[in-house]
Design a protein around this motif. Structure first.
Motif, PDB file in Angstrom:
ATOM      1  N   GLY A 333       0.803  -1.210   0.000  1.00  0.00           N
ATOM      2  CA  GLY A 333       0.000   0.000   0.000  1.00  0.00           C
ATOM      3  C   GLY A 333       0.839   1.263   0.000  1.00  0.00           C
ATOM      4  O   GLY A 333       0.531   2.235  -0.699  1.00  0.00           O
ATOM      5  N   GLY A 334       1.927   1.259   0.776  1.00  0.00           N
ATOM      6  CA  GLY A 334       2.789   2.428   0.824  1.00  0.00           C
ATOM      7  C   GLY A 334       3.439   2.725  -0.515  1.00  0.00           C
ATOM      8  O   GLY A 334       3.539   3.896  -0.929  1.00  0.00           O
ATOM      9  N   LEU A 335       3.892   1.681  -1.210  1.00  0.00           N
ATOM     10  CA  LEU A 335       4.514   1.893  -2.519  1.00  0.00           C
ATOM     11  C   LEU A 335       3.506   2.449  -3.520  1.00  0.00           C
ATOM     12  O   LEU A 335       3.836   3.325  -4.335  1.00  0.00           O
ATOM     13  CB  LEU A 335       5.104   0.578  -3.031  1.00  0.00           C
ATOM     14  CG  LEU A 335       6.356   0.074  -2.297  1.00  0.00           C
ATOM     15  CD1 LEU A 335       6.748  -1.306  -2.794  1.00  0.00           C
ATOM     16  CD2 LEU A 335       7.514   1.052  -2.456  1.00  0.00           C
ATOM     17  N   VAL A 336       2.267   1.956  -3.464  1.00  0.00           N
ATOM     18  CA  VAL A 336       1.237   2.487  -4.352  1.00  0.00           C
ATOM     19  C   VAL A 336       0.943   3.942  -4.003  1.00  0.00           C
ATOM     20  O   VAL A 336       0.770   4.794  -4.890  1.00  0.00           O
ATOM     21  CB  VAL A 336      -0.042   1.635  -4.260  1.00  0.00           C
ATOM     22  CG1 VAL A 336      -1.172   2.265  -5.060  1.00  0.00           C
ATOM     23  CG2 VAL A 336       0.231   0.224  -4.758  1.00  0.00           C
ATOM     24  N   LEU A 337       0.882   4.244  -2.730  1.00  0.00           N
ATOM     25  CA  LEU A 337       0.604   5.622  -2.309  1.00  0.00           C
ATOM     26  C   LEU A 337       1.694   6.593  -2.742  1.00  0.00           C
ATOM     27  O   LEU A 337       1.424   7.779  -2.953  1.00  0.00           O
ATOM     28  CB  LEU A 337       0.444   5.674  -0.788  1.00  0.00           C
ATOM     29  CG  LEU A 337      -0.880   5.142  -0.235  1.00  0.00           C
ATOM     30  CD1 LEU A 337      -0.815   4.995   1.272  1.00  0.00           C
ATOM     31  CD2 LEU A 337      -2.025   6.065  -0.631  1.00  0.00           C
ATOM     32  N   CYS A 338       2.908   6.092  -2.857  1.00  0.00           N
ATOM     33  CA  CYS A 338       3.993   6.980  -3.325  1.00  0.00           C
ATOM     34  C   CYS A 338       3.778   7.387  -4.772  1.00  0.00           C
ATOM     35  O   CYS A 338       4.321   8.403  -5.223  1.00  0.00           O
ATOM     36  CB  CYS A 338       5.340   6.277  -3.179  1.00  0.00           C
ATOM     37  SG  CYS A 338       5.915   6.137  -1.472  1.00  0.00           S
ATOM     38  N   GLY A 339       2.990   6.595  -5.508  1.00  0.00           N
ATOM     39  CA  GLY A 339       2.631   6.961  -6.872  1.00  0.00           C
ATOM     40  C   GLY A 339       3.826   7.270  -7.729  1.00  0.00           C
ATOM     41  O   GLY A 339       4.771   6.482  -7.818  1.00  0.00           O
ATOM     42  N   ARG A 340       3.799   8.419  -8.329  1.00  0.00           N
ATOM     43  CA  ARG A 340       4.882   8.852  -9.213  1.00  0.00           C
ATOM     44  C   ARG A 340       5.821   9.826  -8.514  1.00  0.00           C
ATOM     45  O   ARG A 340       6.382  10.722  -9.150  1.00  0.00           O
ATOM     46  CB  ARG A 340       4.307   9.489 -10.468  1.00  0.00           C
ATOM     47  CG  ARG A 340       3.457   8.527 -11.297  1.00  0.00           C
ATOM     48  CD  ARG A 340       2.921   9.209 -12.545  1.00  0.00           C
ATOM     49  NE  ARG A 340       2.112   8.287 -13.341  1.00  0.00           N
ATOM     50  CZ  ARG A 340       1.505   8.637 -14.481  1.00  0.00           C
ATOM     51  NH1 ARG A 340       1.603   9.888 -14.932  1.00  0.00           N
ATOM     52  NH2 ARG A 340       0.789   7.748 -15.135  1.00  0.00           N
ATOM     53  N   ALA A 341       5.969   9.634  -7.242  1.00  0.00           N
ATOM     54  CA  ALA A 341       6.894  10.498  -6.499  1.00  0.00           C
ATOM     55  C   ALA A 341       8.298  10.340  -7.056  1.00  0.00           C
ATOM     56  O   ALA A 341       8.650   9.301  -7.608  1.00  0.00           O
ATOM     57  CB  ALA A 341       6.878  10.112  -5.022  1.00  0.00           C
ATOM     58  N   PRO A 342       9.109  11.358  -6.939  1.00  0.00           N
ATOM     59  CA  PRO A 342      10.487  11.250  -7.439  1.00  0.00           C
ATOM     60  C   PRO A 342      11.251  10.168  -6.693  1.00  0.00           C
ATOM     61  O   PRO A 342      10.886   9.778  -5.584  1.00  0.00           O
ATOM     62  CB  PRO A 342      11.068  12.640  -7.157  1.00  0.00           C
ATOM     63  CG  PRO A 342      10.214  13.207  -6.077  1.00  0.00           C
ATOM     64  CD  PRO A 342       8.841  12.659  -6.317  1.00  0.00           C
ATOM     65  N   ARG A 343      12.305   9.686  -7.326  1.00  0.00           N
ATOM     66  CA  ARG A 343      13.075   8.607  -6.704  1.00  0.00           C
ATOM     67  C   ARG A 343      13.715   9.038  -5.395  1.00  0.00           C
ATOM     68  O   ARG A 343      14.122   8.204  -4.592  1.00  0.00           O
ATOM     69  CB  ARG A 343      14.147   8.114  -7.665  1.00  0.00           C
ATOM     70  CG  ARG A 343      15.152   9.174  -8.094  1.00  0.00           C
ATOM     71  CD  ARG A 343      16.129   8.629  -9.121  1.00  0.00           C
ATOM     72  NE  ARG A 343      17.036   9.658  -9.602  1.00  0.00           N
ATOM     73  CZ  ARG A 343      18.133  10.036  -8.979  1.00  0.00           C
ATOM     74  NH1 ARG A 343      18.468   9.441  -7.840  1.00  0.00           N
ATOM     75  NH2 ARG A 343      18.903  10.995  -9.461  1.00  0.00           N
ATOM     76  N   THR A 344      13.791  10.331  -5.136  1.00  0.00           N
ATOM     77  CA  THR A 344      14.382  10.828  -3.892  1.00  0.00           C
ATOM     78  C   THR A 344      13.349  11.012  -2.785  1.00  0.00           C
ATOM     79  O   THR A 344      13.674  11.541  -1.714  1.00  0.00           O
ATOM     80  CB  THR A 344      15.093  12.176  -4.139  1.00  0.00           C
ATOM     81  OG1 THR A 344      14.168  13.097  -4.717  1.00  0.00           O
ATOM     82  CG2 THR A 344      16.273  11.994  -5.081  1.00  0.00           C
ATOM     83  N   ASP A 345      12.111  10.595  -3.027  1.00  0.00           N
ATOM     84  CA  ASP A 345      11.066  10.720  -2.004  1.00  0.00           C
ATOM     85  C   ASP A 345      11.464   9.919  -0.766  1.00  0.00           C
ATOM     86  O   ASP A 345      11.704   8.700  -0.858  1.00  0.00           O
ATOM     87  CB  ASP A 345       9.747  10.198  -2.570  1.00  0.00           C
ATOM     88  CG  ASP A 345       8.647  10.235  -1.527  1.00  0.00           C
ATOM     89  OD1 ASP A 345       8.461  11.279  -0.890  1.00  0.00           O
ATOM     90  OD2 ASP A 345       7.992   9.194  -1.330  1.00  0.00           O
TER      91      ASP A 345
END
Length: 756
Positions: A333-345
Motif C-alpha cells: 500500500g505504501g509503494l502504491v501511495l507513493c505513486g509517481r513520487a520522485p526517486r528521492t522521495d
C-alpha cells in the motif's frame, strides 16, 4: 497535505483517479510533547523484558565458556577460543565474544557482567530504528515501530541470551540507518560508516551480516541525488571499507602459523576461510556444505521444513509472524501511495530499504536448507517494525484522505486479528481467554475505524486505531513477557532460546509450557545445552542453565521440576557429569562423565563434572595445561565453567571438527600438557554431536584404549555403588542403565611414557 511528487507541505485536492498522498510527517525538531516520554517508556519496557530475572535464564554454555576463556587469555579473546589454552575456537568470528569478554574483564565474569553489552545493544537498536523512522514518517510511526520491535517475542528471547544475534541486529540496523542518512543527505561519511557496521556484523555472524546489503545497495544506487559517476565511486569506497572491516580477522588468523593458533571450530581444515564459505556460510543456505552446515534434513529439526510458508508454521509462527501480514499490506500500500513520487522521495526510500530488508531475510530464512534456529528470525523484526510503523501511518493518512482507501487499513487490522487468533489457539491450554479478547477488541476497533474515519471525529478515530494496535500487539506481548515473567525460571535453553508456549515439534517453544511433540528432531532427543526440541525446559533438564552465584552456564541452579543442572536429570540415557541420565541412576553419586544423547556428552553430559571428579583431576594434573579432553564443545564448556580450568574440546560443537588427531594427542601427552581423556566405550569411537563423529575419533579412541590407563571410578568417587561396579569392566566407568541406548564413557590417563 504533502503530495506524492512534492515533499513540501501544501494544500492538495484529492482526485478520484489516483491514490491520495500522505500528510507530511511532523518534523523531528518539532516533536509533540508526548513523543520523548513515549520513547523513554518503550526503552524502559524493553530493558525490563531483557533484564528481569536474567539470572534465572539459561545462557548458552558454549559462548559462556569462550567468554570466560577470553578473560583468562588475550590470545583466547582474539581468536574466540573455547578454552584459555587455545586448542579450539567457537564456530563463529569472535566480535560478539570480544565485546562480552571486555565487559567481563572490567566488571568480573558473571551473568550480568556478560549480558550488560547485550542488553545495551538490544535497547540501542530500538532507539536507532526509532530515530531513522522518525525522520521519514514522523513521531507516531516511530513510536509504533519502537513498540513493535520491543515486543517481538523472539527478539526478547534472544536479547536475554548470550548468542551473537543481538549484536548482529544492532550492527545491521545501525548500518541501514546510516545508509539512509547518507542517501538522504548526500554525505559520504555515513555511507562509509554503514559499510563498517556491516563489516563488523560479518565478524559477528559471517554471511548473516550481509543479508540486508542488497537493499542498502539498491537504496543508494537508485535514490541518491548524486550523479551516476559519483554514486559509483562512493559505493566503491564503501566496498573497500566493507572488505577491510569484514576480513581483518580472517586475514589476521591466516597470518598466524597453524601451529601457533587454535583450530578454527566449524571448519574442515582449521582455517577461517573454510568456516566463512562452509559451515557458517553457504552451508546454512544450501545445506550439505562445509562441516555440518547441512543441519538436520533441511533444518527441519529446529524450524520446520524449508519453504516459503516456514515463518507461519507451528514452530516459528508465534515467534515472529504476528505482524508479517500487516507489514506486507503496509509495504504494498505504501509503494502504491507513493505513486509517481520522485526517486528521492524519503517515504519511498524508507519502504525500499525496510521492505527489501524484510523480503531478503524472509526468503533466505524460509528457504534455508541448512541449520535454521528459530532465533535467527530476530533479524526480520526491524524490517517488520519499520513497515508497520511507517507504512501503517501512510495507510491511516490515506484512510482519512480518500474513501477509496478506507478499506485497506481495516483489512490489514482484520487479517492481523485473525492470524493472532490462529496463533493463540495453537497454544492449547495457554491463556485461553486471550484469543476471544483479541477478536472482540479488534472487531470493535475496525468498526470504529470505519465509522469515525470522516467528519469531526478525530479523537474517536484515534481511539479506534489505538484499540486495533493494542489488539494486534496483545498476542506477541504475552509471548514476549514469558521469558522474564514466566511462572517457572530457567525454562529457556541458551542453545535455542524461544519465547511463549510450545506449539509444535522441532526445537520451538520456550517459557510458558504448553503442548508439543518431540517428533521434530530425529531420535526425540535433546540438543546441546539441555534445550529440548519442543521447548519443555520447565519440566525437564536445563543443563545449560545458571549456577549459584550468577556464573552463566555453570550447573547448580534450580532448572526445572524434574531435575537440576548439577545433580539433575539428563536425557537419552548415559550419565551426565554431576547429573542423572534419563534412564539411569544418579551420576553425582558416581562422579560420572557425560555420555548419551547425541553422542559423547552432547545431551546427558551437559552438567559438567562432579566436584569429586574435578578434585581428582586437579590433584593428579601434574602441571598439565589442560585438565581434561572431551568429545565436544558443550561438554567441555560445562566442565570448564565448573572447574575454572582449561578443557579441550576435541571435535567441536557438532562433534565433527577435525581438531584432534593421534599425532596431535601424542604431542600433547609427550609434552605433559594433557593427561586425562574421556572416551566413549559403547560406540567404539569418541562420540560426537549431531551428525555423528568422524574417522579421527575412532582412531584416537583406539589409540587411547591401547596405550592409556583406565581410571577406576573408585579412585575419585567415595559414593561409588556396587551396582556401578558391576557395570564396570577393567575400571571402565559406565552408565548405570543397562539399556543398549546408553552411551557409556570412560576416563583414561596418558603419560609421556605411554607415547612410543
Amino acid at each position: 497535505m504533502t503530495s506524492a511528487t512534492d515533499p513540501l507541505p501544501h494544500t492538495e485536492t484529492v482526485s478520484a483517479d489516483r491514490p491520495p498522498s500522505a500528510p507530511a510527517a511532523t518534523p523531528p525538531d518539532k516533536a509533540p510533547r508526548w513523543s520523548l516520554p513515549a520513547l523513554i517508556a518503550v526503552l524502559a519496557l524493553a530493558t525490563v523484558l531483557y533484564a528481569w530475572n536474567l539470572s534465572g535464564s539459561g545462557m548458552n554454555t558454549f559462548y559462556s565458556g569462550a567468554v570466560w576463556a577470553g578473560t583468562q587469555s588475550w590470545k583466547a579473546w582474539f581468536f574466540g577460543s573455547l578454552d584459555p589454552g587455545n586448542f579450539l575456537t567457537v564456530d563463529k568470528p569472535p566480535f560478539a565474544l570480544m565485546v562480552m569478554g571486555l565487559s567481563c574483564r572490567v566488571l568480573g565474569f558473571g551473568t550480568w557482567q556478560m549480558m550488560a553489552p547485550q542488553i545495551v545493544a538490544g535497547v540501542a537498536t530500538i532507539w536507532i530504528l526509532h530515530s531513522s523512522v522518525k525522520r521519514i514518517w514522523g513521531h507516531v510511526a516511530a513510536t509504533v515501530t519502537a513498540l513493535v520491535l520491543a515486543l517481538t517475542p523472539i527478539t526478547v528471547a534472544i536479547n536475554r541470551d548470550n548468542n551473537p544475534d543481538t549484536l548482529l541486529v544492532f550492527l545491521m540496523v545501525s548500518g541501514a540507518a546510516l545508509a539512509m542518512r547518507a542517501t538522504r543527505d548526500e554525505r559520504l561519511l555515513p555511507l562509509l560508516g554503514s559499510a563498517a557496521c556491516f563489516g563488523l556484523a560479518f565478524n559477528t555472524k559471517l554471511l548473516a551480516g550481509y543479508i540486508a546489503l542488497p537493499a542498502v545497495f539498491a537504496l543508494y544506487l537508485y535514490a541518491s541525488r548524486a550523479p551516476w559517476v559519483k554514486r559509483i565511486v562512493n559505493l566503491l569506497l564503501a566496498a573497500v571499507v566493507l572488505a577491510v572491516s569484514s576480513f581483518w580477522w580472517a586475514i589476521a588468523v591466516s597470518l598466524v602459523p597453524a601451529s601457533d593458533r587454535p583450530y578454527i571450530g566449524g571448519s574442515t581444515d582449521g582455517s577461517a576461510w573454510d568456516l566463512i564459505m562452509g559451515y557458517d556460510g553457504l552451508g546454512r543456505v544450501f545445506g550439505g556444505e562445509g562441516n555440518g552446515g547441512g543441519g538436520r534434513g533441511g533444518g527441519g529439526g529446529f524450524s520446520g521444513s524449508a519453504g516459503l510458508g516456514r515463518m507461519f508454521n507451528d514452530i516459528l509462527g508465534g515467534q515472529i509472524s504476528w505482524l508479517l501480514p500487516f507489514s506486507a499490506i503496509a509495504l504494498i500500500g505504501g509503494l502504491v501511495l507513493c505513486g509517481r513520487a520522485p526517486r528521492t522521495d524519503p517515504r519511498r526510500m524508507g519502504l525500499v530499504l525496510w521492505g527489501g530488508w524484510t523480503l531478503l531475510h524472509y526468503v533466505i530464512f524460509a528457504t534455508a536448507q541448512g541449520t535454521m534456529h528459530p532465533y535467527y528470525t530476530t533479524a526480520l523484526a526491524p524490517g517488520i517494525a519499520a513497515l508497520c510503523g511507517g507504512g501503517g501511518v501512510m495507510l491511516l493518512d490515506a484512510l482519512r484522505a480518500d474513501r477509496q482507501w478506507a478499506w485497506v487499513l481495516p483489512l490489514a487490522f482484520g487479517v492481523t486479528g485473525i492470524w493472532a487468533i490462529v496463533l493463540l489457539r495453537r497454544a492449547s491450554g495457554w491463556n485461553t481467554w486471550l484469543w476471544p479478547a483479541v477478536g472482540a477488541v479488534m472487531a470493535l476497533a475496525i468498526v470504529g475505524v470505519l465509522v469515525f474515519r470522516s467528519g469531526n471525529k478525530a479523537r474517536l478515530l484515534t481511539a479506534s486505531v489505538a484499540a486495533a494496535v493494542v489488539a494486534s500487539l496483545a498476542g506477541p506481548t504475552a509471548y514476549a513477557a514469558s521469558p522474564a515473567f514466566g511462572s517457572t525460571t530457567g525454562m529457556m535453553g541458551g542453545t535455542n532460546p524461544t519465547a511463549g508456549p510450545s506449539t509444535g515439534g522441532g526445537m520451538g517453544g520456550g517459557p510458558g509450557g504448553g503442548g508439543g511433540s518431540r517428533s521434530g528432531f530425529p531420535g526425540g532427543g535433546e540438543m546441546p545445552g539441555g534445550t529440548r526440541q519442543n521447548g519443555q525446559n520447565s519440566q525437564n533438564n536445563q543443563a545449560g542453565g545458571q549456577a549459584e552465584g550468577g556464573v552463566p552456564g555453570v550447573p547448580g541452579g534450580q532448572q526445572g521440576q524434574n531435575g537440576q543442572a548439577a545433580g539433575g536429570k539428563g536425557e537419552m540415557g548415559g550419565t551426565a557429569p554431576g547429573g542423572t541420565g534419563a534412564m539411569g541412576d544418579t551420576a553425582r553419586q558416581r562422579g560420572g562423565f557425560g555420555g548419551g544423547g547425541m553422542g559423547g556428552g552432547m545431551s546427558g553430559g551437559m552438567s559438567g563434572a562432579s566436584s569429586e571428579l574435578i578434585s581428582y583431576l586437579e590433584k593428579h594434573r601434574n602441571g598439565a595445561e589442560w585438565l581434561l579432553a572431551v568429545s565436544n564443545s558443550q561438554s567441555a564448556a560445562q566442565i570448564e565453567l565448573s572447574a575454572r580450568q582449561p578443557v579441550i574440546s576435541m571435535w567441536g560443537f557438532t562433534g565433527s571438527d577435525n581438531a584432534m588427531t593421534v599425532a596431535k594427542l601424542k604431542e600433547l601427552v609427550k609434552k605433559g600438557e594433557l593427561h586425562y581423556i574421556q572416551i566413549s566405550t559403547s560406540g567404539g569411537g569418541m562420540g560426537g554431536g549431531p551428525g555423528g563423529g568422524n574417522s579421527l575419533s575412532a582412531e584416537v579412541s583406539t589409540w587411547v584404549k591401547k596405550h592409556g590407563t583406565a581410571v577406576k571410578e573408585s579412585a575419585y568417587s567415595k559414593s561409588s555403588t556396587s551396582d556401578a561396579t558391576s557395570n564396570s569392566t577393567a575400571g571402565t566407568t559406565t552408565g548405570t542403565n543397562s539399556s543398549p541406548q546408553s552411551n557409556q564413557s570412560s576416563l583414561y590417563r596418558l603419560d609421556p611414557s605411554d607415547v612410543s
